[in-house]
Scaffold this motif. Structure first.
Motif, PDB file in Angstrom:
ATOM      1  N   CYS A  89      -7.630 -17.213  39.253  1.00  0.00           N
ATOM      2  CA  CYS A  89      -7.830 -17.441  40.761  1.00  0.00           C
ATOM      3  C   CYS A  89      -6.558 -18.344  41.120  1.00  0.00           C
ATOM      4  N   ARG A 111      -5.606 -21.605  39.494  1.00  0.00           N
ATOM      5  CA  ARG A 111      -6.572 -21.947  38.072  1.00  0.00           C
ATOM      6  C   ARG A 111      -6.500 -20.817  37.158  1.00  0.00           C
ATOM      7  N   ASN A 141      -6.515 -24.795  29.068  1.00  0.00           N
ATOM      8  CA  ASN A 141      -6.959 -24.811  30.445  1.00  0.00           C
ATOM      9  C   ASN A 141      -8.702 -25.022  30.018  1.00  0.00           C
ATOM     10  N   PHE A 151     -13.660 -21.734  32.806  1.00  0.00           N
ATOM     11  CA  PHE A 151     -14.011 -21.318  34.044  1.00  0.00           C
ATOM     12  C   PHE A 151     -15.227 -20.967  34.119  1.00  0.00           C
ATOM     13  N   LYS A 191     -21.144 -24.945  44.174  1.00  0.00           N
ATOM     14  CA  LYS A 191     -20.236 -25.774  44.264  1.00  0.00           C
ATOM     15  C   LYS A 191     -20.633 -27.246  44.128  1.00  0.00           C
ATOM     16  N   ALA A 221     -19.790 -25.911  39.412  1.00  0.00           N
ATOM     17  CA  ALA A 221     -18.917 -24.247  39.060  1.00  0.00           C
ATOM     18  C   ALA A 221     -17.909 -24.050  39.926  1.00  0.00           C
ATOM     19  N   ASP A 222     -17.092 -23.225  39.159  1.00  0.00           N
ATOM     20  CA  ASP A 222     -15.762 -22.831  39.458  1.00  0.00           C
ATOM     21  C   ASP A 222     -15.785 -21.833  40.647  1.00  0.00           C
ATOM     22  N   CYS A 223     -16.756 -20.882  40.389  1.00  0.00           N
ATOM     23  CA  CYS A 223     -16.719 -19.564  41.195  1.00  0.00           C
ATOM     24  C   CYS A 223     -18.456 -19.297  41.344  1.00  0.00           C
ATOM     25  N   ILE A 266     -15.194 -23.074  47.127  1.00  0.00           N
ATOM     26  CA  ILE A 266     -15.395 -22.425  45.744  1.00  0.00           C
ATOM     27  C   ILE A 266     -14.863 -21.147  45.845  1.00  0.00           C
ATOM     28  N   VAL A 297     -22.672 -27.772  33.282  1.00  0.00           N
ATOM     29  CA  VAL A 297     -21.441 -28.281  33.756  1.00  0.00           C
ATOM     30  C   VAL A 297     -20.743 -29.431  33.281  1.00  0.00           C
ATOM     31  N   ARG A 301     -17.885 -30.034  30.048  1.00  0.00           N
ATOM     32  CA  ARG A 301     -16.946 -30.936  30.400  1.00  0.00           C
ATOM     33  C   ARG A 301     -16.682 -32.323  29.359  1.00  0.00           C
TER      34      ARG A 301
END
Length: 352
Positions: free
Chosen positions: A8, A11, A17, A20, A44, A48-50, A107, A263, A267
């Motif tokens: 994205c 990203r 990285n 995702f 969001k 989450a990223d997407c 997002i 999430v 992380r």
């Protein structure tokens, strides 16, 4: 290390990285645009990223007999399968509204194109990447047309063999270098014994030049966290606002608190993966100062004596001296000072 690419805008995935994380809303919105917006915001808020949906052009995806068949499932939204699917399908304008809402929330927004015409529409509205659902992974004409559009692709592997995935790899690679495979087992909910996380390193060995991810349909978050620890660079999980709602995907979905915990756990695990270089770290200095051992004199030693192993031992000492792993290197060397029993031996005391 697997190749990295920009999935994205701004990203990247792969390499070093962070994973995702895709919140798969799918059709868990009940056909209600406002619920869909609530779920985008929830994704969001949970980190989450997407936020991802499933887009079909129904008459292109299904045959007429398939749409006309009676549908008596407790999850049905209509008397026929066609009526059921139409209830859950948003219009093009509604998709544009959802995309704009996701942009406002902050997002990424995309969808699985469930047929070739759906892919055309998603390409038209400029989604950042195409998601290929497991049902289309062996649909070679679909893959070729999708790959040629040049957008990154996230390809699930449910219901496929490794032989088929090799064919998919060759098909897509000819037209598009930016794609990833997700280990996936297509069962809702997925029994733990059929998750097969061991396929993640197998995919990594088989396709070392693309990132590998995981699409999970199991209950809970532990397996998905383990997938990231094994190197999954993309993670997709179905999400819902309420697991008791009508729809077969809800039972295999995460409610908001679970998604937020997932999430956070991912992380945390990513941070814990740390460095592959084994060395004493600054945070260990205090423990080493208190408990680290050194080579000391087992008995009193005279200046000029040649050291033998029975003259030496290892203890927690003050001050610190030669490290224990070097004790055998001292044998045959001469001591340059008089030492009492338990005295620390340092480099400066050794001749030669």
């Amino acid at each position: 290390m697997a190749a990295e690419f920009e999935l994205c805008p701004g990203r990247k995935i792969g390499g070093s990285n962070p994973c995702f994380i895709i919140a798969e809303i799918g059709q868990n919105h009940q056909g209600d645009l406002e619920i869909a917006k609530q779920m985008i915001r929830m994704a969001k808020d949970c980190g989450a990223d997407c936020a991802k949906f499933q887009k079909s052009e129904i008459e292109h995806r299904f045959t007429k007999p398939a749409l006309e068949r009676l549908y008596t499932s407790p999850h049905a939204w209509g008397p026929t399968y066609g009526a059921h699917k139409h209830h859950l399908e948003f219009s093009h304008q509604q998709y544009r509204e959802l995309q704009q809402f996701a942009n406002e929330v902050g997002i990424f927004f995309t969808a699985s194109g469930m047929d070739e015409m759906a892919v055309e529409f998603l390409h038209e509205i400029n989604v950042p990447f195409f998601k290929v659902a497991s049902a289309d992974t062996n649909n070679i004409p679909y893959l070729e047309k999708t790959a040629k559009k040049g957008r990154p692709m996230v390809i699930s592997s449910g219901m496929q063999s490794m032989e088929t995935m090799r064919c998919v790899y060759q098909t897509v690679k000819k037209h598009n270098p930016n794609f990833t495979f997700l280990q996936c087992t297509s069962a809702y909910p997925l029994p733990i014994e059929h998750v097969n996380l061991s396929l993640i390193p197998e995919f990594q060995k088989e396709f070392p030049d693309i990132p590998i991810g995981y699409s999970g349909h199991e209950a809970g978050i532990h397996v998905s966290v383990a997938a990231v620890a094994l190197g999954a660079k993309v993670l997709e999980r179905h999400v819902t606002l309420d697991k008791s709602w009508k729809g077969s995907d809800h039972a295999a979905s995460l409610e908001p608190a679970e998604l937020a915990d997932l999430v956070k756990a991912i992380r945390t695990v990513e941070m814990a993966m740390g460095s592959p270089v084994k060395q004493m770290l600054p945070c260990e200095a205090s423990c080493h100062s208190k408990l680290g051992k050194s080579v000391v004199a087992r008995k009193p030693l005279k200046k000029g004596e040649t050291l033998t192993l029975d003259m030496l031992t290892v203890k927690v000492a003050e001050p610190h001296g030669m490290r224990p792993e070097n004790i055998f290197k001292l044998v045959g060397k001469k001591i340059t000072v008089d030492l009492e029993e338990d005295a620390t031996i340092t480099d400066a005391m050794i001749k030669g």
